[in-house]
Design a protein around this motif. Structure first.
Motif: not given
Length: 166
Positions: A54-57, A71-75
């Motif tokens: 739920t993190q904005l932007a 696989g997983v990615a978060f930015a």
């Protein structure tokens, strides 16, 4: 074949398992299994993953073949004034590496931030496989930190890739 999609709450257990297995495969030889287990429990807790949903932007994605998460990615935006995005996570399960999953995840992260001028990340200097991947995808070393993620006391190399903007 793996497809990239937005991560959901239903994926969290599979993501937790992927992160644990990937971290042990990559970092046991560097930090030892006990330290890796400690880092994984802290950095990759269910609570921290839920917050990313739920993190904005931000963009939180997985590579899914219908039976497993490979696989997983978060930015997330780190500085909207300078238009810099930070890639906090990009991990591909050891059994799935070499299938262009990392490239697909990276491409989706870049596409998710069309106004960004740069994508930055921190990587363990001894993780030659990851550094080779990032360099092959246009990243260059721009610095170092003694505190990876700003809270660990673990050193990291800082890499950045300029992004084209229209």
């Amino acid at each position: 074949m793996f497809f990239v999609r937005t991560a959901g709450k239903q994926d969290l257990e599979a993501i937790l398992a992927l992160l644990s297995e990937t971290w042990h495969d990559t970092y046991d030889a560097i930090y030892g299994p006990d330290r890796v287990a400690e880092i994984t429990a802290s950095w990759h807790s269910r609570q921290s993953l839920e917050a990313k949903l739920t993190q904005l932007a931000s963009e939180f994605i997985v590579a899914d073949d219908g039976t497993r998460i490979g696989g997983v990615a978060f930015a997330a935006w780190s500085d909207q004034q300078t238009k810099r995005v930070t890639l906090h996570q990009l991990y591909v399960h050891p059994d799935c590496q070499g299938q262009r999953i990392g490239a697909a995840l990276l491409g989706e992260i870049i596409d998710a931030f069309p106004d960004a001028n740069a994508l930055r990340l921190e990587v363990e200097p001894a993780n030659e496989k990851a550094i080779g991947f990032y360099r092959a995808h246009g990243f260059e070393k721009v610095g170092e930190t003694k505190d990876c993620g700003g809270r660990t006391g673990i050193p990291a190399a800082i890499y950045e890739r300029p992004l084209a903007t229209d």
